[in-house]
Design an enzyme around this catalytic site. Structure first.
Site, PDB file in Angstrom:
ATOM      1  CB  CYS A  71      -0.851  -0.300   1.312  1.00 16.96           C
ATOM      2  SG  CYS A  71      -1.798   1.303   1.557  1.00 16.96           S
ATOM      3  CB  CYS A 184      -3.159   3.716  -5.229  1.00 19.75           C
ATOM      4  SG  CYS A 184      -4.617   2.895  -4.121  1.00 19.75           S
TER       5      CYS A 184
END
Ligand code: DGL
Length: 262
Positions: A71, A184
């Site tokens: 992440c 992302c």
């Protein structure tokens, strides 16, 4: 060799998909923190707390040899503190691949799509400042609030998603951006929709290969060997779209919902 991986939801599975094929013998434990998603619209303190909580759980309950923060948002908010807290653990983070994007771009116009928290983070700002000093390039940054929720609900090609992308991407299209950083881990799941909105051939830069290579390097350095069957166990802290899990991993997996990480 047990490897803990976490993300706010489905996104980190785009990295797990690559890891699985390159890490024979690994036992992968994945945590999708859907109860706290999206991370990208939370404060640094909140994201840091979630990250520490999950890592404690992975260390105490699964005795992991390595941690992959799959992440960008959690890497930006927590990687320094995680490395301090677990100094003996191999820890690999995920960061927007701006440098490879600059090398690939022919127009020298590069787009970066990421969560608001990643783009506001000190780590990303320092990276842009460093690279802008060295390369002649125009960087178009675009936070995409709400996109993670669209992806988590399986809406990767819906009209609403396409219209959000149209708003965010039209300045990039008008300025001849030819390379887009998917900053992302959820965003590789809307690559086709981005391509459609950009109406030209785009080079996409994601982090799956880079993260996997770094992990293999660090594990080899510690003497780990790679052979045998790879296993994958999926956990989530809240509801998750299992159809999306199957789409990303190419096969059906059971996801165990854990209500408490203690
Ligand atoms: N997939 C994550 C990232 O790479 C976070 C998405 C979110 O929860 O906002 O940034």
């Amino acid at each position: 060799m047990t490897i803990g991986v976490f993300d706010s939801g489905l996104g980190g599975l785009t990295i797990v998909a690559t890891m699985r094929s390159q890490l024979p013998g690994a036992n992968i434990i994945y945590i999708a923190d859907t109860a706290n998603a999206p991370y990208g619209e939370k404060t640094k303190e909140q994201i840091l707390n979630y990250s520490i909580h999950i890592t404690d759980y992975l260390v105490e309950h699964h005795h992991i040899d390595a941690l992959v923060v799959a992440c960008n948002t959690a890497t930006s908010a927590a990687i320094i503190e995680l490395r301090e807290r677990y100094s003996n653990l191999i820890i690999v983070g995920t960061e927007p691949g701006l440098k490879p994007a600059i090398s690939h771009s022919e127009t020298k116009k590069v787009g970066v799509l990421a969560t608001p928290a990643t783009l506001e983070g000190e780590k990303y700002k320092a990276l842009v400042a460093m690279l802008s000093n060295h390369y002649h390039v125009e960087v178009f940054e675009q936070p995409c609030p709400g996109l993670v929720q669209q992806i988590e609900s399986g809406e990767t090609t819906s009209d609403k998603t396409l219209s959000m992308l149209e708003t965010w991407l039209s300045p990039m299209r008008d300025h001849n951006v030819d390379t887009i950083v998917l900053g992302c881990t959820h965003y590789p799941l809307v690559k086709e929709s981005i391509q459609r909105v950009m109406r030209r051939s785009i080079t996409f830069i994601d982090s799956a290969e880079g993260v996997t290579k770094r992990l293999i390097y660090l594990l080899s350095e510690k003497g780990h060997e790679f052979h045998g069957k790879t296993s994958l166990h999926l956990f989530s802290t809240g509801p998750i779209d299992t159809t999306m899990v199957e789409t990303i991993l190419g096969e059906n997996f059971r996801v165990s919902v854990i209500n408490s990480l203690n």
